[in-house]
Design an enzyme around this catalytic site. Structure first.
Site, PDB file in Angstrom:
ATOM      1  N   ASP A  24      18.802 -10.125 -35.162  1.00 35.35           N
ATOM      2  CA  ASP A  24      18.271  -9.321 -34.060  1.00 35.35           C
ATOM      3  C   ASP A  24      18.599  -9.965 -32.715  1.00 35.35           C
ATOM      4  OD1 ASP A  24      16.923  -7.273 -32.866  1.00 35.35           O
ATOM      5  OD2 ASP A  24      14.920  -7.987 -33.378  1.00 35.35           O
ATOM      6  N   GLY A  25      18.679  -9.121 -31.693  1.00 38.40           N
ATOM      7  CA  GLY A  25      18.808  -9.644 -30.329  1.00 38.40           C
ATOM      8  C   GLY A  25      20.194  -9.501 -29.706  1.00 38.40           C
ATOM      9  N   GLY A  27      21.485  -6.820 -28.446  1.00 40.99           N
ATOM     10  CA  GLY A  27      21.348  -5.990 -27.241  1.00 40.99           C
ATOM     11  C   GLY A  27      20.843  -6.819 -26.072  1.00 40.99           C
ATOM     12  N   HIS A  41      26.930  -6.780 -29.873  1.00 42.37           N
ATOM     13  CA  HIS A  41      27.208  -6.626 -31.309  1.00 42.37           C
ATOM     14  C   HIS A  41      28.521  -7.315 -31.685  1.00 42.37           C
ATOM     15  CE1 HIS A  41      23.760  -4.167 -31.829  1.00 42.37           C
ATOM     16  NE2 HIS A  41      24.221  -3.139 -31.151  1.00 42.37           N
ATOM     17  N   TRP A  73      20.292   4.852 -37.427  1.00 43.93           N
ATOM     18  CA  TRP A  73      20.980   6.118 -37.101  1.00 43.93           C
ATOM     19  C   TRP A  73      20.384   6.763 -35.853  1.00 43.93           C
ATOM     20  CZ3 TRP A  73      25.369   7.789 -39.330  1.00 43.93           C
ATOM     21  CH2 TRP A  73      25.679   7.332 -40.620  1.00 43.93           C
ATOM     22  N   LEU A 135      29.897 -18.049 -52.789  1.00 44.16           N
ATOM     23  CA  LEU A 135      28.787 -17.498 -51.996  1.00 44.16           C
ATOM     24  C   LEU A 135      28.770 -15.989 -52.210  1.00 44.16           C
ATOM     25  CD1 LEU A 135      26.639 -17.895 -49.608  1.00 44.16           C
ATOM     26  CD2 LEU A 135      28.479 -17.169 -48.112  1.00 44.16           C
ATOM     27  N   ARG A 188      14.448 -14.386 -38.979  1.00 45.39           N
ATOM     28  CA  ARG A 188      14.619 -13.315 -38.000  1.00 45.39           C
ATOM     29  C   ARG A 188      14.862 -13.938 -36.640  1.00 45.39           C
ATOM     30  NH1 ARG A 188      12.247  -7.337 -37.528  1.00 45.39           N
ATOM     31  NH2 ARG A 188      13.394  -6.802 -35.640  1.00 45.39           N
ATOM     32  N   SER A 196      10.659  -4.993 -40.530  1.00 41.88           N
ATOM     33  CA  SER A 196      11.496  -3.828 -40.213  1.00 41.88           C
ATOM     34  C   SER A 196      12.155  -3.217 -41.453  1.00 41.88           C
ATOM     35  CB  SER A 196      12.563  -4.189 -39.179  1.00 41.88           C
ATOM     36  OG  SER A 196      11.964  -4.652 -37.994  1.00 41.88           O
TER      37      SER A 196
HETATM   38  C1  FPP Z   1      20.073  -6.010 -33.869  1.00 43.10           C
HETATM   39  O1  FPP Z   1      20.226  -6.282 -32.509  1.00 43.10           O
HETATM   40  C2  FPP Z   1      21.338  -5.938 -34.516  1.00 43.10           C
HETATM   41  C3  FPP Z   1      21.826  -4.831 -35.169  1.00 43.10           C
HETATM   42  C4  FPP Z   1      21.124  -3.547 -35.250  1.00 43.10           C
HETATM   43  C5  FPP Z   1      23.113  -4.872 -35.812  1.00 43.10           C
HETATM   44  C6  FPP Z   1      23.492  -6.222 -36.352  1.00 43.10           C
HETATM   45  C7  FPP Z   1      24.953  -6.237 -36.498  1.00 43.10           C
HETATM   46  C8  FPP Z   1      25.740  -7.314 -36.325  1.00 43.10           C
HETATM   47  C9  FPP Z   1      25.293  -8.678 -36.001  1.00 43.10           C
HETATM   48  C10 FPP Z   1      27.177  -7.181 -36.471  1.00 43.10           C
HETATM   49  C11 FPP Z   1      27.592  -7.283 -37.891  1.00 43.10           C
HETATM   50  C12 FPP Z   1      27.354  -6.012 -38.540  1.00 43.10           C
HETATM   51  C13 FPP Z   1      28.171  -4.975 -38.490  1.00 43.10           C
HETATM   52  C14 FPP Z   1      27.684  -3.630 -38.906  1.00 43.10           C
HETATM   53  C15 FPP Z   1      29.545  -5.156 -37.988  1.00 43.10           C
HETATM   54  P1  FPP Z   1      19.644  -5.224 -31.499  1.00 43.10           P
HETATM   55  O2  FPP Z   1      20.719  -4.297 -31.103  1.00 43.10           O
HETATM   56  O3  FPP Z   1      18.444  -4.534 -32.078  1.00 43.10           O
HETATM   57  O4  FPP Z   1      19.214  -6.152 -30.327  1.00 43.10           O
HETATM   58  P2  FPP Z   1      18.047  -5.870 -29.285  1.00 43.10           P
HETATM   59  O5  FPP Z   1      16.773  -5.814 -30.073  1.00 43.10           O
HETATM   60  O6  FPP Z   1      18.123  -7.067 -28.393  1.00 43.10           O
HETATM   61  O7  FPP Z   1      18.366  -4.588 -28.583  1.00 43.10           O
END
Ligand code: FPP
Length: 248
Positions: A24-25, A27, A41, A73, A135, A188, A196
């Site tokens: 997470d994180g 964004g 991402h 989605w 792995l 996490r 979640s």
């Molecule tokens: C959460 O961060 C992350 C995700 C929803 C996607 C995790 C995906 C990757 C690390 C890339 C590898 C996976 C793929 C499908 C290529 P967030 O967007 O919720 O962050 P935020 O809470 O800070 O907005």
């Protein structure tokens, strides 16, 4: 050896057999740098490569990552399809290397609604790496823990299993993780303290570790901190301490 309150503490690392990560994180990492979310991402995908390598080096046997939930989605389409694009690129660029390094790829979730081309790539990656055993990398993609349980119950009923034959072991065999041990440690990143909808059944006795560090910055050193915290925990599985460590 680690420095603690000015003292040096000796701790023996216990490497978990199965680590699961809610990455997470991404964004917030991007926002803090004035970048678009997809850049976060992308950085998260790069980091994933490093963490897979670190887990393989440390002797972790199973790594499960939460890449895309059934709830994701609901994000704007450009982000959803951006994430699909990153997964596709990761397969294109990393599969040879993962295969050479003995990584077996598995998918947890459903491929329904996922673009055909990506579905084919995921199936190909699974097929190509199925003989590897250094792995096991389980990619929870289009995954939801409740959905997983609903699907398991449906299949149990469809198979005509009599009610008295339904027990925990049988349900485990109908989950996406069939045949794999439950996670020992769930990490996490980015500070949120919730599951979640991740591995709801399998998380029953997992140790939970939350760090404020955003996923793109969760490097080998941060992974070691998580494993160190895990190593200090006493896993009682419902028992009391004295039952676990009888006086020697
Ligand atoms: C959460 O961060 C992350 C995700 C929803 C996607 C995790 C995906 C990757 C690390 C890339 C590898 C996976 C793929 C499908 C290529 P967030 O967007 O919720 O962050 P935020 O809470 O800070 O907005």
């Amino acid at each position: 050896m680690r420095q603690q309150n000015g003292q040096v503490a000796e701790i023996t690392l216990r490497i978990p057999t199965h680590i699961a990560i809610i990455m997470d994180g991404n964004g917030r990492w991007a926002k803090a740098r004035g970048l678009p979310r997809l850049a976060g991402h992308r950085a998260g995908t790069e980091n994933l490569r490093r963490v897979i390598e670190a887990c393989a080096d440390l002797g972790v046997r199973i790594l499960t990552i939460y890449a895309f939930s059934t709830e994701n989605w609901r994000r704007p389409p450009e982000e959803v399809y951006g994430l699909f694009g990153l997964l596709e690129q990761m397969i294109d660029r990393e599969l040879d290397n993962l295969d050479r390094n003995g990584v077996q790829i598995r998918h947890l979730g459903s491929l329904e609604g996922v673009p055909e081309r990506l579905q084919r790539k995921i199936r190909m990656a699974i097929e190509r790496t199925k003989g590897n055993s250094r792995l096991i990398l389980c990619v929870a993609f289009n995954y939801g823990g409740r959905q997983e349980i609903v699907e398991a119950v449906r299949r149990i009923i469809a198979d005509g299993v009599p009610p008295e034959a339904v027990n925990e072991e049988l349900i485990s065999r109908y989950l996406y993780t069939a045949g794999l041990p439950d996670p020992d440690l769930i990490i996490r990143t980015s500070g949120e303290m919730r599951l979640s909808n991740f591995l709801l059944w399998q998380a029953a006795y997992a140790e939970f570790y939350v760090t404020p560090v955003y996923w793109p910055d969760f490097d080998r050193e941060e992974l070691l901190k998580a494993i160190e915290a895990y190593s200090r925990r006493e896993r009682r599985f419902g028992q009391i301490s004295e039952q676990l460590a009888p006086p020697g």
